[in-house]
Design a protein around this motif. Structure first.
Motif, PDB file in Angstrom:
ATOM      1  N   PRO A 189      -1.880 -17.666 -31.858  1.00  0.00           N
ATOM      2  CA  PRO A 189      -2.477 -16.500 -32.538  1.00  0.00           C
ATOM      3  C   PRO A 189      -2.115 -16.516 -34.010  1.00  0.00           C
ATOM      4  O   PRO A 189      -1.131 -17.138 -34.417  1.00  0.00           O
ATOM      5  CB  PRO A 189      -1.825 -15.325 -31.812  1.00  0.00           C
ATOM      6  CG  PRO A 189      -0.488 -15.842 -31.396  1.00  0.00           C
ATOM      7  CD  PRO A 189      -0.678 -17.306 -31.081  1.00  0.00           C
ATOM      8  N   VAL A 190      -2.909 -15.807 -34.792  1.00  0.00           N
ATOM      9  CA  VAL A 190      -2.691 -15.745 -36.230  1.00  0.00           C
ATOM     10  C   VAL A 190      -2.953 -14.321 -36.691  1.00  0.00           C
ATOM     11  O   VAL A 190      -3.794 -13.616 -36.114  1.00  0.00           O
ATOM     12  CB  VAL A 190      -3.611 -16.750 -36.959  1.00  0.00           C
ATOM     13  CG1 VAL A 190      -5.077 -16.407 -36.749  1.00  0.00           C
ATOM     14  CG2 VAL A 190      -3.286 -16.852 -38.427  1.00  0.00           C
ATOM     15  N   ASP A 191      -2.210 -13.883 -37.697  1.00  0.00           N
ATOM     16  CA  ASP A 191      -2.396 -12.539 -38.231  1.00  0.00           C
ATOM     17  C   ASP A 191      -3.553 -12.556 -39.226  1.00  0.00           C
ATOM     18  O   ASP A 191      -3.457 -13.184 -40.279  1.00  0.00           O
ATOM     19  CB  ASP A 191      -1.106 -12.051 -38.900  1.00  0.00           C
ATOM     20  CG  ASP A 191      -1.262 -10.679 -39.547  1.00  0.00           C
ATOM     21  OD1 ASP A 191      -2.224  -9.960 -39.207  1.00  0.00           O
ATOM     22  OD2 ASP A 191      -0.414 -10.319 -40.388  1.00  0.00           O
ATOM     23  N   LEU A 192      -4.624 -11.866 -38.888  1.00  0.00           N
ATOM     24  CA  LEU A 192      -5.813 -11.849 -39.748  1.00  0.00           C
ATOM     25  C   LEU A 192      -5.520 -11.205 -41.101  1.00  0.00           C
ATOM     26  O   LEU A 192      -6.122 -11.568 -42.113  1.00  0.00           O
ATOM     27  CB  LEU A 192      -6.952 -11.097 -39.050  1.00  0.00           C
ATOM     28  CG  LEU A 192      -8.317 -11.245 -39.722  1.00  0.00           C
ATOM     29  CD1 LEU A 192      -9.007 -12.513 -39.234  1.00  0.00           C
ATOM     30  CD2 LEU A 192      -9.206 -10.034 -39.458  1.00  0.00           C
ATOM     31  N   VAL A 193      -4.600 -10.239 -41.136  1.00  0.00           N
ATOM     32  CA  VAL A 193      -4.267  -9.583 -42.408  1.00  0.00           C
ATOM     33  C   VAL A 193      -3.616 -10.584 -43.353  1.00  0.00           C
ATOM     34  O   VAL A 193      -4.049 -10.767 -44.488  1.00  0.00           O
ATOM     35  CB  VAL A 193      -3.339  -8.368 -42.182  1.00  0.00           C
ATOM     36  CG1 VAL A 193      -2.868  -7.806 -43.522  1.00  0.00           C
ATOM     37  CG2 VAL A 193      -4.056  -7.289 -41.378  1.00  0.00           C
ATOM     38  N   GLU A 194      -2.590 -11.252 -42.864  1.00  0.00           N
ATOM     39  CA  GLU A 194      -1.823 -12.168 -43.708  1.00  0.00           C
ATOM     40  C   GLU A 194      -2.623 -13.386 -44.137  1.00  0.00           C
ATOM     41  O   GLU A 194      -2.504 -13.843 -45.282  1.00  0.00           O
ATOM     42  CB  GLU A 194      -0.565 -12.615 -42.955  1.00  0.00           C
ATOM     43  CG  GLU A 194       0.298 -13.609 -43.735  1.00  0.00           C
ATOM     44  CD  GLU A 194       1.484 -14.106 -42.953  1.00  0.00           C
ATOM     45  OE1 GLU A 194       2.198 -15.007 -43.471  1.00  0.00           O
ATOM     46  OE2 GLU A 194       1.710 -13.628 -41.824  1.00  0.00           O
ATOM     47  N   HIS A 195      -3.459 -13.917 -43.248  1.00  0.00           N
ATOM     48  CA  HIS A 195      -4.101 -15.199 -43.512  1.00  0.00           C
ATOM     49  C   HIS A 195      -5.556 -15.093 -43.976  1.00  0.00           C
ATOM     50  O   HIS A 195      -6.131 -16.102 -44.395  1.00  0.00           O
ATOM     51  CB  HIS A 195      -4.024 -16.076 -42.255  1.00  0.00           C
ATOM     52  CG  HIS A 195      -2.645 -16.513 -41.907  1.00  0.00           C
ATOM     53  ND1 HIS A 195      -2.042 -17.624 -42.470  1.00  0.00           N
ATOM     54  CD2 HIS A 195      -1.718 -15.969 -41.083  1.00  0.00           C
ATOM     55  CE1 HIS A 195      -0.817 -17.753 -41.999  1.00  0.00           C
ATOM     56  NE2 HIS A 195      -0.590 -16.766 -41.151  1.00  0.00           N
ATOM     57  N   PHE A 196      -6.146 -13.910 -43.901  1.00  0.00           N
ATOM     58  CA  PHE A 196      -7.562 -13.794 -44.250  1.00  0.00           C
ATOM     59  C   PHE A 196      -7.864 -12.534 -45.054  1.00  0.00           C
ATOM     60  O   PHE A 196      -8.299 -12.603 -46.202  1.00  0.00           O
ATOM     61  CB  PHE A 196      -8.406 -13.811 -42.963  1.00  0.00           C
ATOM     62  CG  PHE A 196      -9.889 -13.831 -43.192  1.00  0.00           C
ATOM     63  CD1 PHE A 196     -10.531 -15.007 -43.553  1.00  0.00           C
ATOM     64  CD2 PHE A 196     -10.655 -12.686 -43.025  1.00  0.00           C
ATOM     65  CE1 PHE A 196     -11.909 -15.048 -43.751  1.00  0.00           C
ATOM     66  CE2 PHE A 196     -12.022 -12.706 -43.220  1.00  0.00           C
ATOM     67  CZ  PHE A 196     -12.656 -13.889 -43.588  1.00  0.00           C
ATOM     68  N   ALA A 197      -7.624 -11.382 -44.471  1.00  0.00           N
ATOM     69  CA  ALA A 197      -8.061 -10.127 -45.091  1.00  0.00           C
ATOM     70  C   ALA A 197      -7.352  -9.841 -46.408  1.00  0.00           C
ATOM     71  O   ALA A 197      -7.990  -9.383 -47.372  1.00  0.00           O
ATOM     72  CB  ALA A 197      -7.849  -8.952 -44.119  1.00  0.00           C
ATOM     73  N   LEU A 198      -6.057 -10.102 -46.470  1.00  0.00           N
ATOM     74  CA  LEU A 198      -5.310  -9.817 -47.699  1.00  0.00           C
ATOM     75  C   LEU A 198      -5.472 -10.894 -48.771  1.00  0.00           C
ATOM     76  O   LEU A 198      -5.714 -10.570 -49.939  1.00  0.00           O
ATOM     77  CB  LEU A 198      -3.837  -9.596 -47.371  1.00  0.00           C
ATOM     78  CG  LEU A 198      -2.925  -9.233 -48.551  1.00  0.00           C
ATOM     79  CD1 LEU A 198      -3.403  -7.972 -49.260  1.00  0.00           C
ATOM     80  CD2 LEU A 198      -1.475  -9.058 -48.077  1.00  0.00           C
ATOM     81  N   PRO A 199      -5.361 -12.172 -48.450  1.00  0.00           N
ATOM     82  CA  PRO A 199      -5.404 -13.172 -49.532  1.00  0.00           C
ATOM     83  C   PRO A 199      -6.750 -13.329 -50.217  1.00  0.00           C
ATOM     84  O   PRO A 199      -6.789 -13.666 -51.404  1.00  0.00           O
ATOM     85  CB  PRO A 199      -4.978 -14.471 -48.834  1.00  0.00           C
ATOM     86  CG  PRO A 199      -5.215 -14.250 -47.389  1.00  0.00           C
ATOM     87  CD  PRO A 199      -4.976 -12.788 -47.165  1.00  0.00           C
ATOM     88  N   ILE A 200      -7.863 -13.094 -49.514  1.00  0.00           N
ATOM     89  CA  ILE A 200      -9.164 -13.312 -50.160  1.00  0.00           C
ATOM     90  C   ILE A 200      -9.374 -12.345 -51.324  1.00  0.00           C
ATOM     91  O   ILE A 200      -9.587 -12.781 -52.465  1.00  0.00           O
ATOM     92  CB  ILE A 200     -10.308 -13.232 -49.130  1.00  0.00           C
ATOM     93  CG1 ILE A 200     -10.245 -14.442 -48.197  1.00  0.00           C
ATOM     94  CG2 ILE A 200     -11.668 -13.191 -49.833  1.00  0.00           C
ATOM     95  CD1 ILE A 200     -11.215 -14.372 -47.043  1.00  0.00           C
ATOM     96  N   PRO A 201      -9.316 -11.020 -51.126  1.00  0.00           N
ATOM     97  CA  PRO A 201      -9.492 -10.137 -52.287  1.00  0.00           C
ATOM     98  C   PRO A 201      -8.362 -10.247 -53.297  1.00  0.00           C
ATOM     99  O   PRO A 201      -8.576 -10.032 -54.497  1.00  0.00           O
ATOM    100  CB  PRO A 201      -9.566  -8.735 -51.673  1.00  0.00           C
ATOM    101  CG  PRO A 201      -8.945  -8.857 -50.335  1.00  0.00           C
ATOM    102  CD  PRO A 201      -9.206 -10.243 -49.867  1.00  0.00           C
TER     103      PRO A 201
END
Length: 404
Positions: free
Chosen positions: A140-152
């Protein structure tokens, strides 16, 4: 309805019974009318707006001020005393015209639709890079840490000219400032850290300008370092925290509405309306917008007295049945235009087009790469950001499934 007539002032309901809906008590209150007397934690007596039309009227009326020293906080906040002082120069979100007009004018040219559209290829590349990184990380991976937060975060860093390698520092410090509770010393340390960071950055850009927003503002020569710091910090915080939380909780909402997610997958042209509906359905400015009456104002037969604070509940005005059909249902095909997720009037979010484009790119790309994306934990284990000024989730563990 008047306070003098005996209507009992309410406190702002904040206890959520479901992750995507406003608090039940708030929904019940809104069903009784659009405007309610409200008791603030400071003891102040003001008003709560839950109706869409009244909210638009207040936000567009220059007789209501955004100045923070005139307003009261609708919920308990460890920094309430600080938030009752005048906002520093450049913190335009909490200034009125003409100061607000001056700052806004300097920034408007940086956020035109044409300029933001030029960023689309770069945002697409950033999104794909983070999807690649997620795939390598595995489930599993944390979507916040690896996707939602770093993109913006990376997008706003590039736009402002903030070194992305400093992201952990500014993300940690801004998260501390957005907490409703916590230790005052920790908040002071976070402010000091951000001040030191931006002071050094501004000095570096004065010495060696780049092709970025901060360098452009410095070249204009209209702003001093205090104003540059405030504007830079405000855009940095707003530019990553808000979109990051919408990407995370919006993904969760889509996973919990599989028929809506299936419709989005089947018709990529649905994405523009889907973003508007998610913004309407899940208002992350959970405690609303505050304004202070500069004079007596009559609205809906009610006299709002000079000096009274008015809180506009963004979650509830976006669920107003007089404005939106079947407002409690998430329907990506619904006409959701006119929501107030980005505010209204002169203070309407200056970066709204950037946020929309980031979401229009990120949601479809995520589900296109990982069509079997699923939650890795039960709903009840997902910790909500009810303790923060900006709503969302602290973490969203997901299973990626087979990539396409």
């Amino acid at each position: 309805m008047t306070q003098e007539s005996g209507s009992r002032p309410v406190s702002l309901p904040t206890e959520r019974d479901t992750p995507f809906d406003p608090p039940r008590e708030l929904r019940e209150l809104a069903a009784t009318g659009p405007l309610h007397p409200m008791a603030y934690p400071s003891g102040h007596l003001g008003w709560l707006v839950t109706g869409h039309a009244v909210a638009r009227a207040v936000l567009a009326d220059p007789r209501f001020s955004a100045r923070q020293e005139l307003r009261h906080m609708p919920v308990e906040h460890v920094s309430a005393d600080l938030l009752r002082r005048p906002a520093p120069p450049g913190w335009f979100l909490r200034h009125d015209p003409p100061d607000h007009t001056r700052y806004r004018r300097l920034l408007t040219g940086q956020f035109t639709v044409r300029k933001i559209n030029r960023l689309i290829p770069r945002i697409q590349r950033i999104t794909e890079d983070h999807l690649d990184a997620m795939e390598k990380a595995g489930s599993p991976v944390d979507l916040v840490e690896h996707f939602a937060l770093p993109i913006p975060s990376l997008v706003i860093c590039e736009l402002l000219g903030v070194p992305y390698e400093n992201r952990e520092e500014f993300q940690r410090n801004t998260a501390e400032l957005l907490k409703l509770d916590g230790d005052k010393e920790d908040k002071n340390a976070a402010r000091d850290g951000l001040t030191s960071f931006f002071t050094g950055l501004i000095a570096a850009k004065r010495a060696e300008p780049g092709d970025d927003l901060l360098s452009g503002l410095i070249a204009d020569g209209e702003l001093d370092d205090t104003e540059l710091f405030s504007i830079g910090l405000l855009l940095l915080i707003a530019g990553h925290e808000t979109t990051a939380n919408m990407l995370a909780i919006g993904t969760w909402a889509l996973l919990r509405h599989p028929e809506q997610l299936a419709a989005l997958k089947a018709d990529p042209g649905l994405v523009d309306g889907a973003v508007e509906e998610l913004l309407r359905h899940i208002a992350i400015i959970q405690f609303g917008a505050q304004r202070a009456a500069l004079e007596d104002v009559e609205i809906e037969g009610v006299t709002i007295k000079k000096g009274q604070t008015v809180t506009i509940s963004i979650p509830m005005v976006n669920r107003d049945p007089d404005r939106f059909d079947d407002p409690d249902t998430l329907d990506l095909g619904k006409e959701a235009g006119g929501h107030l997720a980005f505010g209204h009037g002169v203070h309407q979010c200056i970066g709204q087009q950037l946020a929309r484009i980031e979401m229009r790119i990120a949601y479809p790309a995520l589900f296109r790469r990982f069509p079997g994306l699923a939650l890795a934990v039960p709903d009840e284990e997902i910790r909500l950001r009810t303790d923060m000024a900006i709503y969302g989730v602290h973490r969203l563990p997901v299973i990626l499934g087979q990539s396409s």
